[in-house]
Design an enzyme around this catalytic site. Structure first.
Site, PDB file in Angstrom:
ATOM      1  N   CYS A 146      36.193 -61.269-120.450  1.00 10.20           N
ATOM      2  CA  CYS A 146      36.608 -61.866-119.180  1.00 10.20           C
ATOM      3  C   CYS A 146      36.406 -63.383-119.134  1.00 10.20           C
ATOM      4  O   CYS A 146      36.961 -64.050-118.261  1.00 10.20           O
ATOM      5  CB  CYS A 146      35.879 -61.206-118.021  1.00 10.20           C
ATOM      6  SG  CYS A 146      36.136 -59.414-117.948  1.00 10.20           S
ATOM      7  N   HIS A 290      36.695 -65.653-112.057  1.00 11.14           N
ATOM      8  CA  HIS A 290      37.200 -64.416-112.639  1.00 11.14           C
ATOM      9  C   HIS A 290      37.252 -63.342-111.563  1.00 11.14           C
ATOM     10  O   HIS A 290      36.293 -63.145-110.806  1.00 11.14           O
ATOM     11  CB  HIS A 290      36.291 -63.980-113.790  1.00 11.14           C
ATOM     12  CG  HIS A 290      36.516 -62.580-114.246  1.00 11.14           C
ATOM     13  ND1 HIS A 290      37.769 -62.099-114.564  1.00 11.14           N
ATOM     14  CD2 HIS A 290      35.656 -61.546-114.434  1.00 11.14           C
ATOM     15  CE1 HIS A 290      37.671 -60.834-114.926  1.00 11.14           C
ATOM     16  NE2 HIS A 290      36.404 -60.471-114.852  1.00 11.14           N
ATOM     17  N   ASN A 320      40.690 -56.168-112.033  1.00 11.09           N
ATOM     18  CA  ASN A 320      40.083 -56.978-113.084  1.00 11.09           C
ATOM     19  C   ASN A 320      40.993 -56.944-114.306  1.00 11.09           C
ATOM     20  O   ASN A 320      41.111 -55.919-114.973  1.00 11.09           O
ATOM     21  CB  ASN A 320      38.700 -56.415-113.419  1.00 11.09           C
ATOM     22  CG  ASN A 320      37.964 -57.240-114.458  1.00 11.09           C
ATOM     23  OD1 ASN A 320      38.550 -58.026-115.193  1.00 11.09           O
ATOM     24  ND2 ASN A 320      36.650 -57.045-114.542  1.00 11.09           N
TER      25      ASN A 320
END
Length: 363
Positions: A146, A290, A320
């Protein structure tokens, strides 16, 4: 906390074994800060698959829609078609990006793809993308999960600033839906598929028009790596029928531990870069973190005293998307007029590794 939870240990010389480990995670210290001027993002692009998967669509898997919203802020995500691979998503985002810049694919002289879900272990997804674009350029992948886009962007920026690249294409692309166990109702709803791209070009290095990263930091705390990992499929634990039956090809996450770590590292790293370049949070046009969990985002920025409208959020629609998360958000923010040339933008990616990348960028 005294809670304990099972996790996959990756510290041994043999195959990972299930161990009991304290889920409290102790930080190993902050990372070095620096600046990187002399580049700018000329254009951005994005692509998400057509299929929308709502929380209600996951009810048959035992996932509770309201629980997902309350705990994460996610209402839907995108899922790649069966015949789509990560490089396919990357290609669509790249073409979108290059069209906006008026740049032909043949002009690209560097391709860097951030992904933890490559088409193959080898060749790299970047090489697949380079072939489809038809450009003559070095191409390689970066796997920082990520935090991948921040790692990839700062790597590509070094090439641009040094003069080795004039048009560097940086892409975050993931098909996360294939890394999560569908029978895991707490993890499966969190992730989605997508890609985002950015074209990096040279820019002034001096004066008020100097563009690039006024401050940035990259870091890793590998001692927490087992908190968020896919144990099977690598050289440590090659895939076998037994391992597949055990689900070792799927992502395993200690949610509570990762949440606590993420809140801490986002707050610390954002405070550090803002302090390094002397930028008060009120001067930021946008804060793009993020898109993992709305509670992480809210907790991390609660002390900054900024207007909530300057904190960009799209995880409610995409979930996500790992390395695609930040470039997807940037592209949407630009399209909505929330980022203009010379604006100051705070970027922060964090995730498996455990790793993070945070920077203050002048657009």
């Amino acid at each position: 906390m005294s809670d304990v939870a099972p996790s996959i240990s990756m510290a041994t010389s043999g195959p990972p074994v299930l161990v009991q480990r304290l889920i409290d995670f102790q930080p190993s210290g902050r990372s070095r800060l620096g600046k990187l001027l002399g580049f700018t993002i000329a254009s951005t692009g994005s692509y998400v698959p057509e299929q929308v998967v709502t929380n209600d669509d996951l009810a048959s898997l035992g996932c509770d829609s309201e629980w997902i919203v309350q705990r994460t802020g996610i209402r839907e995500r995108r899922k790649a078609a069966d015949d789509q691979a990560t490089s396919d998503l990357a290609y669509e985002a790249s073409i979108d990006c290059l069209k906006k810049a008026g740049v032909a694919p043949s002009e690209v002289d560097l391709v860097v793809v951030a992904t933890m879900t490559p088409d193959h272990l080898t060749p790299s997804t970047a090489c697949h993308l380079q072939r489809r674009l038809g450009c003559r350029a070095p191409a390689f992948d970066v796997n920082a999960a990520c935090a991948g886009f921040m790692y990839a962007m700062t790597t590509a920026a070094q090439f641009v600033v040094s003069g080795l690249s004039k048009k560097a294409l940086v892409v975050g692309s993931e098909i996360m839906s294939r890394t999560i166990d569908p029978s895991d109702p707490k993890t499966y709803p969190l992730f989605g598929d997508g890609a985002g791209a950015a074209l990096l070009v040279p820019a002034p290095t001096q004066g008020p028009q100097a563009s690039g990263l006024l401050a940035y930091t990259l870091g890793a705390e590998g001692c927490g790596g087992e908190m968020l990992c896919i144990p099977g499929g690598g050289s440590r634990l090659p895939i076998t029928a037994d391992n597949v039956d055990s689900g070792l090809q799927y992502l395993r996450m200690e949610g509570r531990s990762v949440f606590k770590w993420a809140v801490r590292v986002v707050e610390d790293s954002c405070t550090d870069v803002l302090g390094y370049c002397g930028v008060h949070p009120s001067r930021l046009a946008q804060i793009i973190l993020h898109q993992a969990n709305i509670r992480i985002i809210d907790a991390a920025v609660s002390d900054f005293g900024v207007d909530r409208s300057s904190v960009f959020v799209n995880l409610d629609r995409f979930g996500n998307t790992s390395a695609a998360s930040i470039p997807l958000a940037i592209d949407e923010a630009i399209a909505q007029g929330k980022i203009q040339r010379n604006d100051l933008v705070l970027l922060c990616g964090f995730g498996a590794g455990l790793s993070w990348g945070t920077g203050v960028m002048r657009w």
